[in-house]
Design a protein around this motif. Structure first.
Motif, PDB file in Angstrom:
ATOM      1  N   THR A 198      55.433  34.998  29.338  1.00 38.89           N
ATOM      2  CA  THR A 198      55.241  33.406  30.500  1.00 38.89           C
ATOM      3  C   THR A 198      56.105  32.742  29.784  1.00 38.89           C
ATOM      4  O   THR A 198      56.319  31.809  30.762  1.00 38.89           O
ATOM      5  CB  THR A 198      53.482  33.427  29.983  1.00 38.89           C
ATOM      6  N   GLY A 199      56.231  32.210  28.463  1.00 34.89           N
ATOM      7  CA  GLY A 199      57.056  31.394  28.140  1.00 34.89           C
ATOM      8  C   GLY A 199      58.809  31.135  28.299  1.00 34.89           C
ATOM      9  O   GLY A 199      59.015  30.966  28.935  1.00 34.89           O
ATOM     10  N   LEU A 200      59.093  32.719  28.859  1.00 32.10           N
ATOM     11  CA  LEU A 200      60.311  32.677  29.251  1.00 32.10           C
ATOM     12  C   LEU A 200      60.137  32.739  30.231  1.00 32.10           C
ATOM     13  O   LEU A 200      61.316  31.876  31.351  1.00 32.10           O
ATOM     14  CB  LEU A 200      60.899  34.279  28.574  1.00 32.10           C
ATOM     15  N   LEU A 201      58.887  33.129  31.401  1.00 26.27           N
ATOM     16  CA  LEU A 201      59.230  32.974  33.232  1.00 26.27           C
ATOM     17  C   LEU A 201      58.736  31.321  33.434  1.00 26.27           C
ATOM     18  O   LEU A 201      60.602  30.557  34.032  1.00 26.27           O
ATOM     19  CB  LEU A 201      58.370  33.147  33.327  1.00 26.27           C
ATOM     20  N   THR A 202      58.685  30.901  32.409  1.00 24.54           N
ATOM     21  CA  THR A 202      58.920  29.143  32.688  1.00 24.54           C
ATOM     22  C   THR A 202      59.662  28.624  32.260  1.00 24.54           C
ATOM     23  O   THR A 202      60.290  27.823  33.262  1.00 24.54           O
ATOM     24  CB  THR A 202      57.604  28.652  31.295  1.00 24.54           C
ATOM     25  N   ASP A 203      60.459  29.056  31.592  1.00 23.29           N
ATOM     26  CA  ASP A 203      62.183  28.206  31.210  1.00 23.29           C
ATOM     27  C   ASP A 203      62.440  28.567  32.191  1.00 23.29           C
ATOM     28  O   ASP A 203      63.026  27.727  32.073  1.00 23.29           O
ATOM     29  CB  ASP A 203      62.584  29.264  29.582  1.00 23.29           C
TER      30      ASP A 203
END
Length: 94
Positions: free
Chosen positions: A60-65
């Motif tokens: 999720t953090g990666l996708l948000t970035d």
């Protein structure tokens, strides 16, 4: 729309069906009016769940970035606030 995000090497550790889901989602964002992008982005998790796809906290953090490149500065700020509030809510003890 620029699809360079799909070349991000961090995506190689993600299941191909998740990457495909994201590619489809990014294509949908491309035709979404600017004022609807943030609500659409926030609905990503619900849409994924409806397709039996779930993302880990790291994913999720990666996708948000990666995907926040589509947001206006004001929407990025709102999303950051939403993420901060979510983290505080999920980190509260029982």
């Amino acid at each position: 729309m620029n699809n360079d995000w799909q070349k991000d090497p961090r995506l190689k550790s993600m299941a191909p069906e998740k990457v495909q889901f994201l590619a489809n989602f990014a294509d949908q964002l491309a035709s979404t009016p600017r004022d609807q992008i943030l609500p659409r982005f926030l609905g990503l998790t619900a849409e994924a769940a409806s397709k039996n796809i779930s993302f880990s906290q790291e994913e999720t953090g990666l996708l948000t970035d990666i995907l926040t490149g589509y947001l206006s500065p004001a929407d990025k700020s709102r999303l950051d606030m939403f993420r901060m509030l979510s983290q505080k809510t999920t980190s509260r003890p029982g």
